[in-house]
Enzyme design. Structure first.
Site, mmCIF file in Angstrom:
data_model
loop_
_atom_site.group_PDB
_atom_site.id
_atom_site.type_symbol
_atom_site.label_atom_id
_atom_site.label_comp_id
_atom_site.label_asym_id
_atom_site.label_seq_id
_atom_site.Cartn_x
_atom_site.Cartn_y
_atom_site.Cartn_z
ATOM 1 N N HIS A 1 0.870 -1.194 0.000
ATOM 2 C CA HIS A 1 0.000 0.000 0.000
ATOM 3 C C HIS A 1 0.901 1.236 0.000
ATOM 4 O O HIS A 1 2.030 1.182 0.513
ATOM 5 C CB HIS A 1 -0.837 -0.054 1.288
ATOM 6 C CG HIS A 1 -1.906 0.972 1.410
ATOM 7 N ND1 HIS A 1 -1.659 2.256 1.818
ATOM 8 C CD2 HIS A 1 -3.245 0.901 1.211
ATOM 9 C CE1 HIS A 1 -2.796 2.936 1.869
ATOM 10 N NE2 HIS A 1 -3.776 2.130 1.500
ATOM 11 N N ASP B 1 3.162 -4.427 8.125
ATOM 12 C CA ASP B 1 1.945 -3.643 7.951
ATOM 13 C C ASP B 1 0.773 -4.604 8.144
ATOM 14 O O ASP B 1 0.472 -5.418 7.273
ATOM 15 C CB ASP B 1 1.948 -3.029 6.544
ATOM 16 C CG ASP B 1 0.620 -2.376 6.186
ATOM 17 O OD1 ASP B 1 -0.359 -2.533 6.935
ATOM 18 O OD2 ASP B 1 0.574 -1.711 5.136
ATOM 19 N N GLN C 1 -4.510 -5.043 7.098
ATOM 20 C CA GLN C 1 -5.522 -5.965 6.574
ATOM 21 C C GLN C 1 -5.500 -7.323 7.268
ATOM 22 O O GLN C 1 -6.376 -8.159 7.012
ATOM 23 C CB GLN C 1 -5.320 -6.180 5.054
ATOM 24 C CG GLN C 1 -5.492 -4.925 4.224
ATOM 25 C CD GLN C 1 -6.921 -4.386 4.257
ATOM 26 O OE1 GLN C 1 -7.869 -5.091 4.606
ATOM 27 N NE2 GLN C 1 -7.085 -3.118 3.913
ATOM 28 N N LYS D 1 -10.268 -0.592 10.581
ATOM 29 C CA LYS D 1 -10.407 -1.756 9.695
ATOM 30 C C LYS D 1 -10.748 -3.014 10.489
ATOM 31 O O LYS D 1 -10.948 -4.077 9.926
ATOM 32 C CB LYS D 1 -9.120 -1.964 8.899
ATOM 33 C CG LYS D 1 -8.846 -0.820 7.922
ATOM 34 C CD LYS D 1 -7.728 -1.156 6.983
ATOM 35 C CE LYS D 1 -7.201 0.079 6.281
ATOM 36 N NZ LYS D 1 -8.039 0.503 5.162
ATOM 37 N N CYS E 1 -4.774 2.564 -3.600
ATOM 38 C CA CYS E 1 -3.535 3.084 -2.994
ATOM 39 C C CYS E 1 -2.387 2.103 -3.184
ATOM 40 O O CYS E 1 -1.571 1.895 -2.262
ATOM 41 C CB CYS E 1 -3.715 3.394 -1.506
ATOM 42 S SG CYS E 1 -4.878 4.706 -1.218
HETATM 43 C C1 LIG Z 1 -2.357 -2.846 3.597
HETATM 44 C C2 LIG Z 1 -2.667 -1.463 4.076
HETATM 45 N N1 LIG Z 1 -1.718 -0.744 4.678
HETATM 46 C C3 LIG Z 1 -1.948 0.487 5.143
HETATM 47 C C4 LIG Z 1 -3.166 1.076 5.006
HETATM 48 C C5 LIG Z 1 -3.384 2.468 5.551
HETATM 49 O O1 LIG Z 1 -4.262 2.430 6.603
HETATM 50 P P1 LIG Z 1 -4.824 3.792 7.256
HETATM 51 O O2 LIG Z 1 -5.383 4.582 6.114
HETATM 52 O O3 LIG Z 1 -5.867 3.324 8.209
HETATM 53 O O4 LIG Z 1 -3.678 4.455 7.911
HETATM 54 C C6 LIG Z 1 -4.189 0.391 4.364
HETATM 55 C C7 LIG Z 1 -5.499 1.026 4.145
HETATM 56 O O5 LIG Z 1 -6.241 0.658 3.267
HETATM 57 C C8 LIG Z 1 -3.938 -0.911 3.895
HETATM 58 O O6 LIG Z 1 -4.893 -1.621 3.299
#
Ligand SMILES: Cc1ncc(COP(=O)(O)O)c(C=O)c1O
Length: 420
Positions: free
Chosen positions: A137, A214, A217, A240, A378
């Site tokens: 992401h 990270d 998900q 999430k 993203c």
């Molecule tokens: C794999 C992953 N990493 C990071 C993020 C960023 O999360 P946040 O926008 O809650 O900071 C997302 C959000 O969709 C994501 O799917």
């Protein structure tokens, strides 16, 4: 999930997953959209919230609200207990060794930026390397790019297969003597791929690199045990995993957090301040400058209780069943191509439908009450790798059902009619 069950919808260990009962906990699922029952298939963007999360936040705001840590009055103590109690719930949820290893942040994005700007700034130098993967992401790309630009370091990218899996051996080859940080997603938000993070952590540690996972998900779907994994940092977002927005977590090993400089300056992150010298607070408070999102933390704690109230094995089996049903059903839709076919994937169904743009797919589905996401999610570098500009993405949660997949397939029939 390690939290003790506390919810009224607890499924007993032996009971099958009662999805209808679980759904009753989510008031928004009773909404009608364009006159149709809501089919919410966008949990990877943000999950819906069970009533108990909203109740916990409302209770905090109506009964306990005061600023934390700084007051000696009764309400301030109660607010501090609620806030720190939420931290203890996160500690148990992740099986962190110590509660001081849990830093509250705004979400995964802020957690990764924090590590890049503190650990990264002090450990990555000219000619060093940061290794990520092709399925990250933007939140797990851009902070490292910024760091590398700043330091004259190199960002390296582990390649993936056309099906969306890391290529065995390739990531290992890229971990060299200059690799300081390996930052990998646990679960891909576009592909649903579950990465072999335990092996990646071992490989990186064997070569002296630190590892950030990270977990945005992964946290709503998989059991996460940071001690068993051995990761140095783990990032997640409350919104999430059935909690509120504006609250997330950075887990960091205690010895690393202790040696890291602060991220931001302000109240609460200090022990003493004079115009000559400031002495910083210990972790986690060193990284929580200013008044924190107290109600958000309480909501996240309630979301963890909610997840803990579900029989985790039954939840996994249920989500696996709906995902498998979805894969089979979508595979039968003429002209549809599933994107991301990793074995053992979770919760995400990305697809393209002939030459219909993903935004058109999502717009027509919306008229049927079906919420899916469309775009690059993203993850533009991943889209380029796959030769795509966009996909439509249906993503699942504990509330998802086979009937919702049937509704999606019927909706895709409408899309095909329009574009025939
Ligand atoms: C794999 C992953 N990493 C990071 C993020 C960023 O999360 P946040 O926008 O809650 O900071 C997302 C959000 O969709 C994501 O799917």
């Amino acid at each position: 999930m390690s939290t003790a069950p506390s919810s009224s919808i607890a499924n007993s260990a032996a009971a099958p997953f009662d999805v209808e009962r679980v759904r009753e906990a989510f008031p928004i699922l009773a909404e009608r959209i364009h006159g149709k029952p809501l089919v919410y298939l966008d949990s990877a963007a943000t999950s819906q919230k069970p009533q108990e999360v909203m109740d916990a936040m409302s209770r905090f705001l109506s009964k306990d609200n005061a600023n934390v840590h700084r007051g000696v009055h009764y309400l301030s103590e109660r607010a501090t207990d609620a806030y720190e109690g939420a931290r203890a719930k996160v500690q148990r949820f992740l099986n962190a060794k110590d509660v001081s290893e849990i830093v509250f942040v705004r979400g995964t994005t802020e957690a990764i930026n924090l590590v890049a700007q503190t650990y990264g700034k002090t450990h990555v130098g000219t000619g060093d390397e940061v290794l990520i993967t092709a399925m990250e992401h933007h939140s797990n790309i851009v902070p490292w790019q910024m760091l590398c630009e700043d330091k004259g370091a190199r960002l390296r990218v582990a390649p993936i297969t056309d099906g969306g899996e890391l290529i065995p051996g390739e990531l290992e080859k890229l971990i060299g003597p200059r690799t300081k940080i390996v930052a990998v997603t646990h679960v891909s938000n576009v592909l649903g791929t579950v990465n072999p993070i335990r092996q990646i952590i071992e490989l990186a540690h064997a070569k002296g690199a630190r590892v950030l996972i990270d977990g945005a998900q992964a946290a709503p779907h998989l059991e996460v045990d940071v001690q068993a994994l051995g990761c140095d940092f783990y990032a997640l977002s409350g919104h999430k995993m059935y909690g509120p927005t504006g609250i997330g977590v950075l887990y960091g090993k205690r010895d690393l957090l202790e040696e890291m400089p602060p991220y931001q300056g302000g109240g609460d992150m200090i022990l003493s301040v004079s115009f000559d010298k400031t002495v910083y607070n210990t972790p986690p408070h060193r990284f929580e400058a200013g008044t924190p999102n107290m109600a958000g933390a309480v909501g996240l704690g309630a979301a963890i209780d909610f997840l803990g109230s579900l029989n985790h094995e039954a939840l996994l089996a249920h989500e696996h069943d709906v995902l498998g049903y979805g894969i089979r059903a979508l595979s039968r839709v003429p002209g549809l191509r599933l994107i991301g076919t990793a074995r053992g994937k979770v919760s995400v169904l990305s697809f393209v439908l002939e030459d219909v743009h993903a935004h058109d797919v999502a717009t027509i589905l919306d008229r049927e009450g079906i919420a899916v996401r469309a775009g690059h999610h993203c993850a533009q570098p991943l889209m380029s790798r796959l030769g795509l500009s966009a996909t439509a993405r249906a993503s699942l949660a504990c509330t998802s059902t086979r009937q919702e997949i049937d509704a999606l397939v019927a909706g895709l029939g409408k899309v095909r009619e329009v574009f025939r």
